[in-house]
Design an enzyme around this catalytic site. Structure first.
Site, PDB file in Angstrom:
ATOM      1  N   GLU A 221      -3.255  10.454  -0.433  1.00  0.00           N
ATOM      2  CA  GLU A 221      -4.440   9.583  -0.521  1.00  0.00           C
ATOM      3  C   GLU A 221      -4.866   9.094   0.851  1.00  0.00           C
ATOM      4  OE1 GLU A 221      -6.781   5.872  -0.789  1.00  0.00           O
ATOM      5  OE2 GLU A 221      -4.787   6.052   0.048  1.00  0.00           O
ATOM      6  N   GLU A 222      -3.873   8.867   1.730  1.00  0.00           N
ATOM      7  CA  GLU A 222      -4.189   8.287   3.034  1.00  0.00           C
ATOM      8  C   GLU A 222      -4.864   9.297   3.975  1.00  0.00           C
ATOM      9  OE1 GLU A 222      -4.174   5.276   3.527  1.00  0.00           O
ATOM     10  OE2 GLU A 222      -2.565   4.284   2.422  1.00  0.00           O
TER      11      GLU A 222
ATOM     12  N   ASP B 269       0.857  -1.205   0.000  1.00  0.00           N
ATOM     13  CA  ASP B 269       0.000   0.000   0.000  1.00  0.00           C
ATOM     14  C   ASP B 269       0.880   1.237   0.000  1.00  0.00           C
ATOM     15  OD1 ASP B 269      -2.230   1.599   0.111  1.00  0.00           O
ATOM     16  OD2 ASP B 269      -2.627   1.273   2.221  1.00  0.00           O
TER      17      ASP B 269
HETATM   18 ZN   LIG Z   1      -3.645   2.627  -0.434  1.00  0.00          ZN
END
Ligand SMILES: [Zn+2]
Length: 343
Positions: A123-124, A92
């Site tokens: 994104e996180e 990830d």
């Molecule tokens: Zn991710």
């Protein structure tokens, strides 16, 4: 800098810490590497020290790969054995970047240059990278966006939405021996949370169950003081449109508290493609914010169950398998008309 195989590229990306907000170094490494391979590469400014990486071979790619460069904290440097690569970003999503770049290079060797690469920041946390990317001029030319998140190499045809909110209650402080002189914000909050827990949220045949997590709770000042303030943070994994759920929560709370909406992304249906194992995933991605980038697809190596944990890893054979899947997916998209998931 030299050409790297998929495992070397995964580890080299993982070696550069890139917790959300600190993606500058990994982005410029990736830019330099893609330039070395012969790609045209732009950095798109998202904030003062955050840039998306956007790379392409021709002026109007129809198919794009994308995922994110940031990770959750803490940084965990890469290690490996024969089977796995371990550490932050293994699945990830740095292993995914490596698999996509390797697939794109393989397609290019076969003469297919209708491909672009979009790697986002943030994104996180709040997907500001994806939001900025959505206004990039190349988005209009994109027909299919293959986003990568750990889906165990299955094609995700749906992903749940996420509604994040805080509930704030207030009361009146008083000496705890004289509770009738005060008004407890914590007791108000507990009553509301109990009502929220008893609420039956709508489920969906396609997306599955709506789930709720009361993730944080804070309040009060001391044991002998009636608490004047309290708050709780909730994340609801949406399987239906958010508005009815927000309305239901508001009517349940009915002036007993203030509701602060932190973020909301709707559930998304993605393309079905014949010949791929398909499923619905429960997590949220950048896809809800990449609406201008053509029809979304979602596939990536690794398991979401180890992402965000101290034991994050990716199987080397899954990385290699992902390359083949990405190559086939692009060829399929460029030659046939897939069908959108039916509602
Ligand atoms: Zn991710």
């Amino acid at each position: 800098m030299k050409k790297m195989d998929i495992f070397e590229l995964t580890k080299s990306l993982m070696n550069v810490p890139s917790v959300s907000g600190d993606e500058e170094a990994v982005g410029s490494n990736l830019r330099d590497y893609l330039r070395l391979l012969g790609w045209t590469v732009e950095l798109q400014a998202v904030s003062e020290n955050q840039n998306n990486v956007i790379a392409y071979l021709n002026d109007t790619p129809r198919v794009w790969f994308s995922t994110h460069m940031d990770t959750v904290p803490p940084f965990i440097p890469p290690t490996e054995d024969d089977e796995k690569i371990y550490g932050r970003g293994a699945c990830d999503a740095k292993g995914i970047i490596a698999a996509q770049v390797t697939a794109a290079e393989q397609l290019r060797k076969e003469g297919i240059e209708d491909i672009g690469l979009l790697y986002t920041v943030e994104e996180e946390r709040s997907s500001t990278g994806a939001k900025a990317a959505n206004s990039h001029p190349l988005a209009a030319k994109c027909e299919y966006m293959i986003n990568g998140e750990p889906t165990d190499n299955d094609l995700a045809i749906g992903s749940k939405g996420t509604f994040r909110l805080k509930i704030h209650t207030s009361g009146k402080a008083a000496h705890s021996a004289y509770p009738e002189m005060g008004d407890s914000a914590i007791e108000k909050l507990l009553d509301i949370l109990e009502d929220v827990r008893r609420t039956k949220f709508p489920n969906d045949d396609f997306f599955g169950d709506t789930t709720l997590n009361i993730g944080t709770i804070e309040g009060g000042t001391a044991l002998n003081v009636i608490p004047p303030k309290a708050e709780a943070g909730l994340a609801i994994r949406l399987t239906t449109k958010s508005q009815p759920i927000e309305d239901a929560l508001m009517s349940l709370i009915r002036g007993r508290a203030e509701v602060e909406v932190l973020s909301c992304s709707e559930p998304v249906r993605m393309l079905e493609v014949e010949g791929f194992k398909q499923k619905v995933v429960r997590f949220t991605t950048d896809i809800p914010y990449l609406t201008n980038w053509g029809q979304p697809l979602l596939l990536g190596p690794g398991s979401i169950l180890v992402a965000h944990t101290k034991d994050e890893f990716v199987l080397k054979k899954d990385l290699e398998e992902a390359v083949g899947l990405y190559v086939n997916l692009v060829k399929h998209l460029l030659t046939t008309e897939p069908r959108r998931a039916q509602s």
